[in-house]
Scaffold this motif. Structure first.
Motif, PDB file in Angstrom:
ATOM      1  N   MET A 196      19.097 -32.885  62.341  1.00 55.26           N
ATOM      2  CA  MET A 196      18.577 -32.163  61.141  1.00 55.26           C
ATOM      3  C   MET A 196      17.999 -30.987  61.417  1.00 55.26           C
ATOM      4  O   MET A 196      17.743 -30.534  62.451  1.00 55.26           O
ATOM      5  CB  MET A 196      17.365 -32.908  60.567  1.00 55.26           C
ATOM      6  N   SER A 197      19.144 -29.964  60.866  1.00 47.58           N
ATOM      7  CA  SER A 197      18.466 -27.963  61.248  1.00 47.58           C
ATOM      8  C   SER A 197      17.139 -28.098  60.247  1.00 47.58           C
ATOM      9  O   SER A 197      16.416 -28.290  59.739  1.00 47.58           O
ATOM     10  CB  SER A 197      19.477 -27.259  60.800  1.00 47.58           C
ATOM     11  N   THR A 198      16.486 -26.969  61.811  1.00 45.83           N
ATOM     12  CA  THR A 198      15.494 -26.292  60.638  1.00 45.83           C
ATOM     13  C   THR A 198      15.753 -24.934  60.496  1.00 45.83           C
ATOM     14  O   THR A 198      16.389 -24.471  61.281  1.00 45.83           O
ATOM     15  CB  THR A 198      14.400 -26.434  62.335  1.00 45.83           C
ATOM     16  N   VAL A 199      14.646 -24.660  59.462  1.00 52.61           N
ATOM     17  CA  VAL A 199      15.343 -23.048  58.836  1.00 52.61           C
ATOM     18  C   VAL A 199      14.303 -22.274  60.299  1.00 52.61           C
ATOM     19  O   VAL A 199      13.246 -22.398  59.904  1.00 52.61           O
ATOM     20  CB  VAL A 199      15.000 -23.314  57.291  1.00 52.61           C
ATOM     21  N   PRO A 200      14.834 -21.234  60.198  1.00 52.21           N
ATOM     22  CA  PRO A 200      13.899 -20.244  60.676  1.00 52.21           C
ATOM     23  C   PRO A 200      12.629 -19.506  60.134  1.00 52.21           C
ATOM     24  O   PRO A 200      13.361 -19.203  58.417  1.00 52.21           O
ATOM     25  CB  PRO A 200      16.182 -19.042  60.985  1.00 52.21           C
ATOM     26  N   ALA A 201      12.665 -18.397  60.324  1.00 50.26           N
ATOM     27  CA  ALA A 201      11.210 -18.385  59.744  1.00 50.26           C
ATOM     28  C   ALA A 201      11.739 -17.178  59.277  1.00 50.26           C
ATOM     29  O   ALA A 201      12.437 -16.529  60.354  1.00 50.26           O
ATOM     30  CB  ALA A 201      10.000 -18.315  60.889  1.00 50.26           C
ATOM     31  N   PRO A 202      11.355 -16.913  58.295  1.00 51.07           N
ATOM     32  CA  PRO A 202      11.848 -15.441  57.713  1.00 51.07           C
ATOM     33  C   PRO A 202      11.215 -14.589  57.796  1.00 51.07           C
ATOM     34  O   PRO A 202       9.863 -14.052  58.807  1.00 51.07           O
ATOM     35  CB  PRO A 202      11.230 -15.854  56.401  1.00 51.07           C
ATOM     36  N   GLU A 203      11.655 -13.136  58.673  1.00 50.03           N
ATOM     37  CA  GLU A 203      11.334 -12.317  58.832  1.00 50.03           C
ATOM     38  C   GLU A 203      10.965 -11.257  58.478  1.00 50.03           C
ATOM     39  O   GLU A 203      11.247 -11.013  56.855  1.00 50.03           O
ATOM     40  CB  GLU A 203      12.815 -11.407  60.088  1.00 50.03           C
TER      41      GLU A 203
END
Length: 58
Positions: free
Chosen positions: A1-8
């Motif tokens: 499962m992939s993780t969503v990167p933190a929004p910049e």
């Protein structure tokens, strides 16, 4: 499962502005927008008026 990167964080200057453009004064709405110098000296205003008067108004 992939993780969503933190929004910049976004640059606030790059955000779109949906204000009404007719509520803002443009540079053409001012004397300076038409190339006029700021006035304040009535003698200078009269001199400029007489210098720029067309010949058929003499």
């Amino acid at each position: 499962m992939s993780t969503v990167p933190a929004p910049e964080p976004r640059d606030p200057k790059a955000a779109l502005v949906f204000d009404d453009p007719l509520n803002q004064q443009s540079s053409d709405d001012t004397d300076r927008g038409w190339g006029e110098a700021p006035s304040g000296d009535s003698a200078a205003d009269l001199r400029r008026f007489l210098d720029e008067k067309p010949p058929h108004h003499l």
